[in-house]
Design a protein around this motif. Structure first.
Motif, PDB file in Angstrom:
ATOM      1  N   ASP A 179      10.580  38.780   1.523  1.00 32.21           N
ATOM      2  CA  ASP A 179      10.789  38.857  -0.007  1.00 32.21           C
ATOM      3  C   ASP A 179       9.650  39.572  -0.517  1.00 32.21           C
ATOM      4  O   ASP A 179       8.576  39.426  -0.421  1.00 32.21           O
ATOM      5  CB  ASP A 179      10.647  37.301  -0.597  1.00 32.21           C
ATOM      6  N   LEU A 180       9.852  40.510  -1.412  1.00 25.84           N
ATOM      7  CA  LEU A 180       8.636  41.467  -2.088  1.00 25.84           C
ATOM      8  C   LEU A 180       7.830  40.735  -2.721  1.00 25.84           C
ATOM      9  O   LEU A 180       6.761  41.343  -2.929  1.00 25.84           O
ATOM     10  CB  LEU A 180       9.341  42.574  -2.513  1.00 25.84           C
ATOM     11  N   SER A 181       8.088  39.537  -3.221  1.00 30.84           N
ATOM     12  CA  SER A 181       7.224  38.811  -4.139  1.00 30.84           C
ATOM     13  C   SER A 181       6.087  38.182  -3.172  1.00 30.84           C
ATOM     14  O   SER A 181       5.036  38.049  -3.732  1.00 30.84           O
ATOM     15  CB  SER A 181       7.860  37.552  -4.740  1.00 30.84           C
ATOM     16  N   PHE A 182       6.179  38.298  -1.813  1.00 34.99           N
ATOM     17  CA  PHE A 182       5.025  37.961  -1.036  1.00 34.99           C
ATOM     18  C   PHE A 182       3.888  38.685  -1.310  1.00 34.99           C
ATOM     19  O   PHE A 182       2.754  38.574  -1.009  1.00 34.99           O
ATOM     20  CB  PHE A 182       5.531  37.735   0.541  1.00 34.99           C
ATOM     21  N   PHE A 183       4.137  40.130  -1.480  1.00 30.53           N
ATOM     22  CA  PHE A 183       2.732  40.937  -1.651  1.00 30.53           C
ATOM     23  C   PHE A 183       1.930  40.409  -2.755  1.00 30.53           C
ATOM     24  O   PHE A 183       0.861  40.383  -2.925  1.00 30.53           O
ATOM     25  CB  PHE A 183       3.528  42.324  -1.902  1.00 30.53           C
TER      26      PHE A 183
END
Length: 281
Positions: free
Chosen positions: A137-141
């Motif tokens: 999930d790109l929100s992990f960045f």
């Protein structure tokens, strides 16, 4: 990291905007737990053991519209994944005398499912050996930078490279060997084996970084080292207000994670990443 003009990977599976088709129980900062019914037991990723009920992901009735920043992040992931394909596609024949078969990487939002179980944006990236796919999930960045203190594009690239390193371990048979050994071990012994597995993935990430020719910029190496330091088991437990309990570690201390990443970077050789036949981690 200099990625402008580099190719994108054809191994991205885009599930963004889809539901998970089930219920996810969350339990921590990041990672995943494999479903017991699969009896795989590799326990890669950050250990929060989410459990999901359901089947295939379902398409949301509302069209998904990613932001410009998210699209840029997705393109970044695709280009970094391509660098892992290029590096391992070269190093496997050169060092192991065999061909490399790259994994697919699944981008998702909120929740998703895999043959290894379920995950949400809160559980962080993971690799599933059952389908040879990494999940992100790109929100992990944002979590990596804002909650874990590991900012920078090369810190994010290191995370991707680490999950691909689990695929490398899977392809050369290490994950299966560790799984078998874990089944015959106590929980403390199984955790110790998992630490060695994760440290080897850090070292293999260093091998990737060492072989990304011409793409690293000033400060990139320190971003990766800082990321490895910030996600050590001892630091995460201290940050959570707990006294570190080494017998519960599953990824290694900050110092160990940094050392093994640096070892892989310095040598560039897969053979120097043998964490299973050393007395000093």
């Amino acid at each position: 990291m200099r990625l402008r003009g580099t190719r994108s990977s054809g191994n991205i599976v885009d599930r963004r905007g889809r539901g998970g088709g089930g219920r996810v129980a969350l339990g921590g900062l990041g990672g995943f737990g494999l479903l017991a019914v699969l009896a795989i037991g590799y326990f890669t990723g950050i250990d929060v053991t989410p459990l999901i009920v359901g089947s295939e992901p379902t398409q949301s009735s509302r069209p998904y519209e990613p932001t410009e920043a998210e699209q840029q992040a997705a393109e970044f992931v695709s280009r970094v994944l391509a660098t892992t394909e290029d590096v391992w596609g070269t190093e496997f024949p050169r060092q192991l005398e065999t061909d490399y078969v790259p994994p697919q990487l699944v981008l998702f939002t909120d929740v998703t499912q895999s043959p290894c179980g379920g995950a949400s944006g809160a559980t962080g990236p993971f690799y599933c050996p059952a389908d040879s796919r990494a999940y992100l999930d790109l929100s992990f960045f944002s979590t990596l930078e804002n909650r874990l203190g590991a900012g920078g594009d090369f810190a994010a690239a290191y995370v991707i490279a680490h999950e691909v390193a689990h695929h490398v371990q899977n392809q050369i048979g290490i994950l299966g060997q560790v799984d078998q050994a874990r089944r015959q071990s106590s929980q403390t012994q199984a955790n110790a084996l998992t630490v060695r597995l994760e440290l080897q993935a850090d070292c293999l990430s260093g091998v990737w970084a060492s072989n990304v020719e011409g793409l690293m910029e000033r400060g990139d190496l320190q971003e990766a080292i800082n990321a490895a330091r910030q996600i050590g088991d001892d630091k995460l437990q201290r940050d959570a207000g707990r006294v570190p309990q080494p017998h519960t570690f599953t990824h290694g201390t900050s110092e160990q994670r940094v050392r093994w990443f640096q070892r892989g970077f310095d040598s560039g050789n897969i053979g120097d990443c043998d964490t299973f036949n050393t007395n000093r981690l």
